[in-house]
Design a protein around this motif. Structure first.
Motif, PDB file in Angstrom:
ATOM      1  N   VAL A 261      51.059  37.973  33.693  1.00 49.64           N
ATOM      2  CA  VAL A 261      51.566  37.468  34.816  1.00 49.64           C
ATOM      3  C   VAL A 261      51.454  35.937  35.087  1.00 49.64           C
ATOM      4  O   VAL A 261      52.140  35.254  35.362  1.00 49.64           O
ATOM      5  N   SER A 262      50.087  35.530  34.744  1.00 41.55           N
ATOM      6  CA  SER A 262      49.700  34.156  34.883  1.00 41.55           C
ATOM      7  C   SER A 262      50.663  33.232  34.014  1.00 41.55           C
ATOM      8  O   SER A 262      51.235  32.256  34.611  1.00 41.55           O
TER       9      SER A 262
ATOM     10  N   LEU B 173      50.678  32.261  42.518  1.00 37.50           N
ATOM     11  CA  LEU B 173      50.617  33.396  41.839  1.00 37.50           C
ATOM     12  C   LEU B 173      50.081  33.476  40.549  1.00 37.50           C
ATOM     13  O   LEU B 173      49.217  33.975  39.829  1.00 37.50           O
ATOM     14  N   SER B 174      50.385  32.133  39.744  1.00 45.46           N
ATOM     15  CA  SER B 174      50.099  31.873  38.513  1.00 45.46           C
ATOM     16  C   SER B 174      48.377  31.464  38.447  1.00 45.46           C
ATOM     17  O   SER B 174      47.371  32.080  37.742  1.00 45.46           O
TER      18      SER B 174
ATOM     19  N   ASP C 193      46.130  32.549  41.003  1.00 40.49           N
ATOM     20  CA  ASP C 193      45.654  33.916  41.266  1.00 40.49           C
ATOM     21  C   ASP C 193      45.291  34.722  40.195  1.00 40.49           C
ATOM     22  O   ASP C 193      44.351  35.281  39.839  1.00 40.49           O
ATOM     23  N   SER C 194      46.477  34.876  39.551  1.00 41.15           N
ATOM     24  CA  SER C 194      46.704  35.996  38.352  1.00 41.15           C
ATOM     25  C   SER C 194      45.565  35.523  37.314  1.00 41.15           C
ATOM     26  O   SER C 194      44.900  36.255  36.526  1.00 41.15           O
TER      27      SER C 194
ATOM     28  N   TRP D 251      42.329  43.044  30.826  1.00 38.75           N
ATOM     29  CA  TRP D 251      42.736  41.522  31.527  1.00 38.75           C
ATOM     30  C   TRP D 251      43.909  41.041  31.058  1.00 38.75           C
ATOM     31  O   TRP D 251      44.391  40.157  31.561  1.00 38.75           O
TER      32      TRP D 251
ATOM     33  N   CYS E 227      54.130  33.046  35.261  1.00 38.46           N
ATOM     34  CA  CYS E 227      54.455  32.353  36.215  1.00 38.46           C
ATOM     35  C   CYS E 227      54.487  30.909  36.138  1.00 38.46           C
ATOM     36  O   CYS E 227      55.192  30.114  36.367  1.00 38.46           O
TER      37      CYS E 227
ATOM     38  N   ALA F 147      42.204  36.251  38.314  1.00 40.69           N
ATOM     39  CA  ALA F 147      41.931  37.699  38.041  1.00 40.69           C
ATOM     40  C   ALA F 147      41.574  38.022  36.612  1.00 40.69           C
ATOM     41  O   ALA F 147      40.807  39.019  36.173  1.00 40.69           O
ATOM     42  N   ALA F 148      42.408  37.433  35.944  1.00 42.56           N
ATOM     43  CA  ALA F 148      42.244  37.747  34.423  1.00 42.56           C
ATOM     44  C   ALA F 148      40.994  37.235  33.745  1.00 42.56           C
ATOM     45  O   ALA F 148      40.378  37.829  33.070  1.00 42.56           O
TER      46      ALA F 148
ATOM     47  N   TYR G 128      47.068  42.263  31.369  1.00 43.11           N
ATOM     48  CA  TYR G 128      48.071  42.353  32.556  1.00 43.11           C
ATOM     49  C   TYR G 128      48.104  40.970  33.334  1.00 43.11           C
ATOM     50  O   TYR G 128      49.207  40.437  33.613  1.00 43.11           O
ATOM     51  N   PRO G 129      47.083  40.792  34.014  1.00 45.61           N
ATOM     52  CA  PRO G 129      46.993  39.556  34.821  1.00 45.61           C
ATOM     53  C   PRO G 129      47.310  38.240  34.151  1.00 45.61           C
ATOM     54  O   PRO G 129      47.598  37.438  34.569  1.00 45.61           O
TER      55      PRO G 129
END
Length: 93
Positions: free
Chosen positions: A74-75, A50-51, A53-54, A68, A78, A57-58, A70-71
């Protein structure tokens, strides 16, 4: 009726039941430790994925001028969770 400790010595059957109960608890403790190790590995893998992938995405959102934050949050969250899990595992060792 007196319910205090018995005056006679525990017989062979009582000793065997106590030994069986002690062995059962040891087996349960080993089984629980193994399951917690498995759960920790699955959590570490999930947090790492998840880290990663986020974070990707960021970066893509930042390069294309989209929001950018929010992702990225999240990264980072995680990654911090993964670091905390690793620190907990090292401390347990």
């Amino acid at each position: 009726m007196y319910t205090g400790p018995r005056d006679e010595e525990p017989d062979e059957r009582d000793a065997e039941l106590l030994r069986y109960e002690r062995e059962r608890r040891e087996r349960a403790g080993r089984r629980d430790a193994t399951s917690w190790r498995f759960i920790a590995w699955v959590m570490a893998g999930g947090l790492a994925l998840l880290s990663y992938d986020s974070g990707g995405a960021a970066l893509d959102a930042h390069r294309s001028g989209r929001p950018w934050l929010y992702p990225a949050t999240v990264s980072v969250g995680c990654a911090l969770g993964l670091v905390g899990l690793v620190a907990w595992a090292l401390r347990r060792r």
